[in-house]
Scaffold this motif. Structure first.
Motif, mmCIF file in Angstrom:
data_model
loop_
_atom_site.group_PDB
_atom_site.id
_atom_site.type_symbol
_atom_site.label_atom_id
_atom_site.label_comp_id
_atom_site.label_asym_id
_atom_site.label_seq_id
_atom_site.Cartn_x
_atom_site.Cartn_y
_atom_site.Cartn_z
ATOM 1 N N PRO A 145 0.796 -1.231 0.000
ATOM 2 C CA PRO A 145 0.000 0.000 0.000
ATOM 3 C C PRO A 145 0.825 1.277 0.000
ATOM 4 O O PRO A 145 0.481 2.231 -0.684
ATOM 5 C CB PRO A 145 -0.805 -0.122 1.295
ATOM 6 N N ARG A 146 1.906 1.283 0.723
ATOM 7 C CA ARG A 146 2.701 2.511 0.774
ATOM 8 C C ARG A 146 3.295 2.827 -0.584
ATOM 9 O O ARG A 146 3.347 3.971 -1.002
ATOM 10 C CB ARG A 146 3.835 2.368 1.797
ATOM 11 N N LEU A 147 3.745 1.795 -1.260
ATOM 12 C CA LEU A 147 4.316 2.013 -2.588
ATOM 13 C C LEU A 147 3.222 2.407 -3.568
ATOM 14 O O LEU A 147 3.433 3.209 -4.472
ATOM 15 C CB LEU A 147 5.036 0.750 -3.069
ATOM 16 N N ARG A 148 2.061 1.831 -3.373
ATOM 17 C CA ARG A 148 0.945 2.194 -4.227
ATOM 18 C C ARG A 148 0.632 3.685 -4.082
ATOM 19 O O ARG A 148 0.422 4.393 -5.067
ATOM 20 C CB ARG A 148 -0.291 1.370 -3.850
ATOM 21 N N ASP A 149 0.624 4.149 -2.851
ATOM 22 C CA ASP A 149 0.404 5.573 -2.618
ATOM 23 C C ASP A 149 1.413 6.406 -3.387
ATOM 24 O O ASP A 149 1.097 7.430 -3.970
ATOM 25 C CB ASP A 149 0.520 5.893 -1.120
ATOM 26 N N ARG A 150 2.610 5.931 -3.355
ATOM 27 C CA ARG A 150 3.673 6.671 -4.013
ATOM 28 C C ARG A 150 3.465 6.708 -5.526
ATOM 29 O O ARG A 150 3.633 7.741 -6.176
ATOM 30 C CB ARG A 150 5.015 6.019 -3.673
ATOM 31 N N GLU A 151 3.094 5.576 -6.079
ATOM 32 C CA GLU A 151 2.804 5.493 -7.511
ATOM 33 C C GLU A 151 1.660 6.441 -7.858
ATOM 34 O O GLU A 151 1.727 7.188 -8.839
ATOM 35 C CB GLU A 151 2.434 4.052 -7.876
ATOM 36 N N VAL A 152 0.628 6.400 -7.058
ATOM 37 C CA VAL A 152 -0.519 7.281 -7.271
ATOM 38 C C VAL A 152 -0.092 8.745 -7.216
ATOM 39 O O VAL A 152 -0.567 9.578 -7.998
ATOM 40 C CB VAL A 152 -1.602 6.994 -6.210
ATOM 41 N N ALA A 153 0.835 9.038 -6.311
ATOM 42 C CA ALA A 153 1.302 10.409 -6.199
ATOM 43 C C ALA A 153 2.026 10.848 -7.464
ATOM 44 O O ALA A 153 1.889 11.987 -7.908
ATOM 45 C CB ALA A 153 2.224 10.546 -4.994
ATOM 46 N N MET A 154 2.776 9.932 -8.050
ATOM 47 C CA MET A 154 3.432 10.249 -9.317
ATOM 48 C C MET A 154 2.391 10.577 -10.375
ATOM 49 O O MET A 154 2.509 11.555 -11.115
ATOM 50 C CB MET A 154 4.285 9.069 -9.789
#
Lengths: 252, 252
Positions: free
Chosen positions: A132-141
């Motif tokens: 989930p944390r990495l997903r958040d990061r991807e979404v932020a990109m």
DNA sequence: CCTACCCTGGCACTGGATGCCATACACCGG
DNA sequence: CCGGTGTATGGCATCCAGTGCCAGGGTAGG
């Protein structure tokens, strides 16, 4: 103290400088090699279980230098994605095309960036899905692209208050792009031509809706009516006019 | 090992259970009080400088319990936002309305959630603006709504391959909502009626484009024509149809 | 009263992230 | 050849978020 002190560090757009050009230090491990080593460890041992110490050892450098160059563990995984964003933003700013076309081309550039480098983007996708944390990061990109597109459209389409439609169009472009991107990421073995065909279809859809939005934009909604008709090329003209007439009657 | 083990923790949708109903412990500090205390410390001392120890002391509980109940420091700031999402998702699932209308109403519910609780949402907005990590988190929440809307639209509009248009429509709804929300967050003192008027305008725009998208969906793009007409409200119907007829003739 | 259960708090530990300082290497003027 | 400067690096100490483990204390049920 208007919005509080900016003590935060970085996250997406961290200020870690990367001197990819010019004369470098003596035996500096290339950024790409570090990323590849990290990706390998992440997929083998899991993201959480992989320590910065381990990555540093695998990349032949010290833990401290690793933090200095990438800012954080996540930033290693998204380093090349950051570079891509910089490229796309520069491309957009320099584009002489019509705004909507420029944004579509920029989206094409992003997709190209993914397709060109499956060695990183595909494992990253798997990691992103699982954490989930990495997903958040991807979404932020993604949101970063969207914000850039939105700002670009608002600036070029005429300044006054077009930010709503610019935002909607930008969101549509991003959504369409992501739709195609995800379909490829789920099956990277697929033929590239098919991916690009899907991309063209998606962008066509966006172009149509975008024209609607930009046509409507900022007209006093109570005074004007908007009619949008989409119909097959060979439709009978009289039947078409009947249906349009009915729609107009009902709307007024 | 298909997608790697799920060792990650939580981030947005963490599994920290919250027994807001039923018989509680003896002197359990209410979630809202903890959030308010944390927000106060964040705005006074900065997000990074505020430690979980400090929040625990201010909230009258132990550091350990704080972690157990909220999962992480960020999660405290977004706890009520998480609850809002749950509410909205449930509302959407139970809605008997037409899908597009249901999604617009859901977006209205989200905006309502913000407007109702400026004591938390406004300082949070200031914090989010200043700290990239928090901004990522906020963006992730937005993406969560968007994904829920997209899935809802794809499910209800007929399953086959409508995911592209569903994604685009969902993105438009979110973009329009965020446009209005941000304008309020920048100036929360503004009259609520004006905010809702802007929201209605934005949703009208979305409704029009959405109808376009949902009408086009999955037709062979080379065979379709698009007609967009913008005309004053009082235009004579026959004259309008004549002009449309001419335009169609010329197009074909 | 005893037990099972749940919430809580204390304690120790891992590891991400940062600051400080010493070192090594390249560049540059003398 | 040499000393100064600027920069990337590595080692060390430190802070703190986050987690596992275990003990204490309250409640419900037998």
């Amino acid at each position: 103290m208007d919005a509080g002190p900016v003590e935060g560090v970085s996250s997406v757009g961290n200020g870690v400088q990367e001197r990819s050009a010019g004369r470098n230090g003596p035996s500096r491990t290339a950024t790409r090699d570090v990323v590849l080593a990290a990706v390998r460890l992440f997929t083998e041992d899991g993201f959480e279980s992989t320590t910065m110490e381990g990555i540093a050892t695998a990349a032949g450098m010290s833990r401290r230098s690793l933090f200095r160059r990438f800012g954080s563990k996540e930033d290693i995984l998204f380093a090349e994605h950051d570079e891509l964003f910089t490229t796309v933003a520069a491309y957009l700013e320099a584009s002489p095309d019509e705004p909507l076309e420029a944004v579509c081309s920029a989206a094409r550039l992003v997709l190209q960036g993914y397709l060109r480098d499956p060695e990183v983007t595909v494992p990253r996708y798997r990691l992103v899905r699982a954490h989930p944390r990495l997903r958040d990061r991807e979404v932020a990109m993604t949101a970063r692209y969207q914000a850039a597109f939105s700002r670009f459209l608002a600036d070029r389409e005429g300044a006054e208050g077009r930010s709503l439609s610019a935002g909607v169009v930008a969101a549509s472009v991003i959504a369409a792009h992501n739709h195609v991107l995800r379909s490829w990421l789920r099956d990277p073995s697929e033929d590239g031509r098919r991916v690009w065909a899907r991309f063209d279809t998606a962008m066509d859809l966006v172009r149509r809706t975008a024209r609607t939005v930009l046509a409507v934009e900022e007209e006093p909604p109570s005074a004007d009516r908007v009619l949008v008709a989409v119909y097959p090329g060979g439709t009978d003209r009289e039947a078409l006019l009947r249906r349009i007439g009915a729609a107009v009657e009902q709307d007024s």
